[in-house]
Motif scaffolding. Structure first.
Motif, PDB file in Angstrom:
ATOM      1  N   SER A  10      52.282  53.525 -94.631  1.00 17.59           N
ATOM      2  CA  SER A  10      51.705  53.646 -93.295  1.00 17.59           C
ATOM      3  C   SER A  10      51.454  55.126 -93.022  1.00 17.59           C
ATOM      4  O   SER A  10      52.082  56.007 -93.630  1.00 17.59           O
ATOM      5  CB  SER A  10      52.646  53.077 -92.239  1.00 17.59           C
ATOM      6  OG  SER A  10      53.797  53.903 -92.126  1.00 17.59           O
ATOM      7  N   GLU A  11      50.560  55.419 -92.108  1.00 15.57           N
ATOM      8  CA  GLU A  11      50.297  56.809 -91.755  1.00 15.57           C
ATOM      9  C   GLU A  11      51.563  57.469 -91.214  1.00 15.57           C
ATOM     10  O   GLU A  11      51.883  58.612 -91.553  1.00 15.57           O
ATOM     11  CB  GLU A  11      49.173  56.906 -90.723  1.00 15.57           C
ATOM     12  CG  GLU A  11      48.758  58.323 -90.438  1.00 15.57           C
ATOM     13  CD  GLU A  11      47.494  58.435 -89.606  1.00 15.57           C
ATOM     14  OE1 GLU A  11      47.078  59.580 -89.365  1.00 15.57           O
ATOM     15  OE2 GLU A  11      46.931  57.410 -89.201  1.00 15.57           O
ATOM     16  N   ALA A  12      52.321  56.725 -90.405  1.00 15.34           N
ATOM     17  CA  ALA A  12      53.565  57.268 -89.842  1.00 15.34           C
ATOM     18  C   ALA A  12      54.558  57.622 -90.953  1.00 15.34           C
ATOM     19  O   ALA A  12      55.227  58.657 -90.892  1.00 15.34           O
ATOM     20  CB  ALA A  12      54.184  56.275 -88.868  1.00 15.34           C
ATOM     21  N   GLN A  13      54.651  56.777 -91.989  1.00 13.58           N
ATOM     22  CA  GLN A  13      55.574  57.044 -93.101  1.00 13.58           C
ATOM     23  C   GLN A  13      55.145  58.283 -93.869  1.00 13.58           C
ATOM     24  O   GLN A  13      55.973  59.128 -94.208  1.00 13.58           O
ATOM     25  CB  GLN A  13      55.651  55.831 -94.032  1.00 13.58           C
ATOM     26  CG  GLN A  13      56.720  55.958 -95.101  1.00 13.58           C
ATOM     27  CD  GLN A  13      58.114  55.964 -94.525  1.00 13.58           C
ATOM     28  OE1 GLN A  13      58.503  55.043 -93.817  1.00 13.58           O
ATOM     29  NE2 GLN A  13      58.890  56.988 -94.830  1.00 13.58           N
ATOM     30  N   TRP A  14      53.852  58.403 -94.171  1.00  9.14           N
ATOM     31  CA  TRP A  14      53.366  59.597 -94.862  1.00  9.14           C
ATOM     32  C   TRP A  14      53.724  60.851 -94.071  1.00  9.14           C
ATOM     33  O   TRP A  14      54.215  61.824 -94.626  1.00  9.14           O
ATOM     34  CB  TRP A  14      51.848  59.543 -95.062  1.00  9.14           C
ATOM     35  CG  TRP A  14      51.366  58.711 -96.209  1.00  9.14           C
ATOM     36  CD1 TRP A  14      50.551  57.614 -96.134  1.00  9.14           C
ATOM     37  CD2 TRP A  14      51.629  58.899 -97.609  1.00  9.14           C
ATOM     38  NE1 TRP A  14      50.303  57.122 -97.392  1.00  9.14           N
ATOM     39  CE2 TRP A  14      50.950  57.896 -98.315  1.00  9.14           C
ATOM     40  CE3 TRP A  14      52.376  59.833 -98.328  1.00  9.14           C
ATOM     41  CZ2 TRP A  14      50.978  57.791 -99.711  1.00  9.14           C
ATOM     42  CZ3 TRP A  14      52.418  59.731 -99.718  1.00  9.14           C
ATOM     43  CH2 TRP A  14      51.727  58.713-100.389  1.00  9.14           C
ATOM     44  N   LYS A  15      53.441  60.817 -92.768  1.00  9.62           N
ATOM     45  CA  LYS A  15      53.698  61.995 -91.929  1.00  9.62           C
ATOM     46  C   LYS A  15      55.182  62.334 -91.878  1.00  9.62           C
ATOM     47  O   LYS A  15      55.562  63.505 -91.883  1.00  9.62           O
ATOM     48  CB  LYS A  15      53.117  61.786 -90.528  1.00  9.62           C
ATOM     49  CG  LYS A  15      51.605  61.864 -90.541  1.00  9.62           C
ATOM     50  CD  LYS A  15      51.016  61.675 -89.174  1.00  9.62           C
ATOM     51  CE  LYS A  15      49.499  61.861 -89.234  1.00  9.62           C
ATOM     52  NZ  LYS A  15      48.866  61.666 -87.932  1.00  9.62           N
ATOM     53  N   MET A  64      56.650  51.676 -99.089  1.00 13.85           N
ATOM     54  CA  MET A  64      55.765  52.345-100.040  1.00 13.85           C
ATOM     55  C   MET A  64      55.326  51.300-101.050  1.00 13.85           C
ATOM     56  O   MET A  64      56.149  50.553-101.561  1.00 13.85           O
ATOM     57  CB  MET A  64      56.495  53.477-100.774  1.00 13.85           C
ATOM     58  CG  MET A  64      55.700  54.057-101.926  1.00 13.85           C
ATOM     59  SD  MET A  64      56.646  55.252-102.885  1.00 13.85           S
ATOM     60  CE  MET A  64      56.252  56.714-101.975  1.00 13.85           C
ATOM     61  N   LYS A  65      54.031  51.282-101.291  1.00 17.29           N
ATOM     62  CA  LYS A  65      53.495  50.324-102.256  1.00 17.29           C
ATOM     63  C   LYS A  65      52.658  51.053-103.294  1.00 17.29           C
ATOM     64  O   LYS A  65      51.979  52.019-102.984  1.00 17.29           O
ATOM     65  CB  LYS A  65      52.641  49.285-101.530  1.00 17.29           C
ATOM     66  CG  LYS A  65      53.430  48.388-100.609  1.00 17.29           C
ATOM     67  CD  LYS A  65      52.532  47.366 -99.942  1.00 17.29           C
ATOM     68  CE  LYS A  65      53.300  46.368 -99.111  1.00 17.29           C
ATOM     69  NZ  LYS A  65      54.030  46.872 -98.003  1.00 17.29           N
ATOM     70  N   PHE A  66      52.734  50.555-104.502  1.00 17.24           N
ATOM     71  CA  PHE A  66      51.906  51.062-105.584  1.00 17.24           C
ATOM     72  C   PHE A  66      50.904  49.971-105.924  1.00 17.24           C
ATOM     73  O   PHE A  66      51.259  48.973-106.535  1.00 17.24           O
ATOM     74  CB  PHE A  66      52.758  51.394-106.819  1.00 17.24           C
ATOM     75  CG  PHE A  66      53.503  52.686-106.685  1.00 17.24           C
ATOM     76  CD1 PHE A  66      53.134  53.788-107.422  1.00 17.24           C
ATOM     77  CD2 PHE A  66      54.575  52.802-105.815  1.00 17.24           C
ATOM     78  CE1 PHE A  66      53.815  54.992-107.294  1.00 17.24           C
ATOM     79  CE2 PHE A  66      55.266  53.991-105.679  1.00 17.24           C
ATOM     80  CZ  PHE A  66      54.874  55.090-106.422  1.00 17.24           C
ATOM     81  N   LYS A  67      49.646  50.163-105.523  1.00 18.04           N
ATOM     82  CA  LYS A  67      48.613  49.188-105.851  1.00 18.04           C
ATOM     83  C   LYS A  67      48.247  49.303-107.322  1.00 18.04           C
ATOM     84  O   LYS A  67      47.822  48.338-107.938  1.00 18.04           O
ATOM     85  CB  LYS A  67      47.385  49.377-104.964  1.00 18.04           C
ATOM     86  CG  LYS A  67      47.644  48.970-103.517  1.00 18.04           C
ATOM     87  CD  LYS A  67      46.389  48.965-102.703  1.00 18.04           C
ATOM     88  CE  LYS A  67      45.656  47.660-102.931  1.00 18.04           C
ATOM     89  NZ  LYS A  67      44.545  47.460-101.993  1.00 18.04           N
ATOM     90  N   GLY A 108      45.513  58.143-106.477  1.00 21.28           N
ATOM     91  CA  GLY A 108      44.943  57.850-105.179  1.00 21.28           C
ATOM     92  C   GLY A 108      46.039  57.782-104.129  1.00 21.28           C
ATOM     93  O   GLY A 108      47.155  57.332-104.409  1.00 21.28           O
ATOM     94  N   TYR A 109      45.713  58.221-102.920  1.00 19.65           N
ATOM     95  CA  TYR A 109      46.641  58.190-101.794  1.00 19.65           C
ATOM     96  C   TYR A 109      45.936  57.524-100.620  1.00 19.65           C
ATOM     97  O   TYR A 109      44.771  57.828-100.346  1.00 19.65           O
ATOM     98  CB  TYR A 109      47.049  59.607-101.369  1.00 19.65           C
ATOM     99  CG  TYR A 109      47.773  60.379-102.434  1.00 19.65           C
ATOM    100  CD1 TYR A 109      49.161  60.294-102.561  1.00 19.65           C
ATOM    101  CD2 TYR A 109      47.090  61.200-103.316  1.00 19.65           C
ATOM    102  CE1 TYR A 109      49.839  61.020-103.537  1.00 19.65           C
ATOM    103  CE2 TYR A 109      47.750  61.927-104.289  1.00 19.65           C
ATOM    104  CZ  TYR A 109      49.122  61.827-104.394  1.00 19.65           C
ATOM    105  OH  TYR A 109      49.791  62.544-105.358  1.00 19.65           O
ATOM    106  N   GLY A 110      46.658  56.651 -99.941  1.00 21.70           N
ATOM    107  CA  GLY A 110      46.036  56.007 -98.798  1.00 21.70           C
ATOM    108  C   GLY A 110      47.036  55.297 -97.922  1.00 21.70           C
ATOM    109  O   GLY A 110      48.248  55.469 -98.058  1.00 21.70           O
TER     110      GLY A 110
END
Length: 131
Positions: free
Chosen positions: A75-80, A101-104, A37-39
């Protein structure tokens, strides 16, 4: 470009994943099968999901309650930022230790200690940039 982790984006990600033999072959060699999953951080559920069987992406789309082996959040900014310029091992390590970055779900530390998994994980970021 489709919205990050939308159904259309995840479908494109799956196509790019399967087109990247360096990623597929490396994961096939270790029999890697997972639902990932990615979010975005702070959200209850991931937005997108990709299913991988022996390195090959077999399904991708919006999250709909699937059981996950990995759930990765930023965060969206980090992904981008990472999609535009994929990180290296050090960059990912810093992001994890600083909480960017977190791993749930999933064990980041054990994955990084196994180069057979760490290298394909890093490669997946460059594949995201093609989605």
């Amino acid at each position: 470009m489709s919205e990050l982790f939308s159904e259309a984006w995840m479908q494109s990600f799956m196509e790019q994943w399967n087109a990247e033999s360096e990623l597929v072959d490396a994961l096939a060699q270790i029999g890697f099968s997972s639902v990932i999953g990615y979010g975005f951080e702070g959200e209850e559920q991931p937005r997108g999901v990709i299913s991988v069987e022996n390195g090959q992406a077999t399904a991708a789309g919006s999250f709909s309650g699937q059981a996950l082996n990995w759930d990765i959040r930023c965060s969206e900014a980090q992904w981008k930022k990472w999609i535009a310029k994929p990180p290296g091992m050090m960059g990912l390590g810093m992001a994890f230790t600083s909480g960017k970055m977190k791993f749930k779900v999933g064990d980041y530390a054990s994955m990084l200690k196994d180069p057979r998994m760490a290298a394909p994980f890093i490669k997946s970021f460059s594949v995201m940039g093609k989605a």
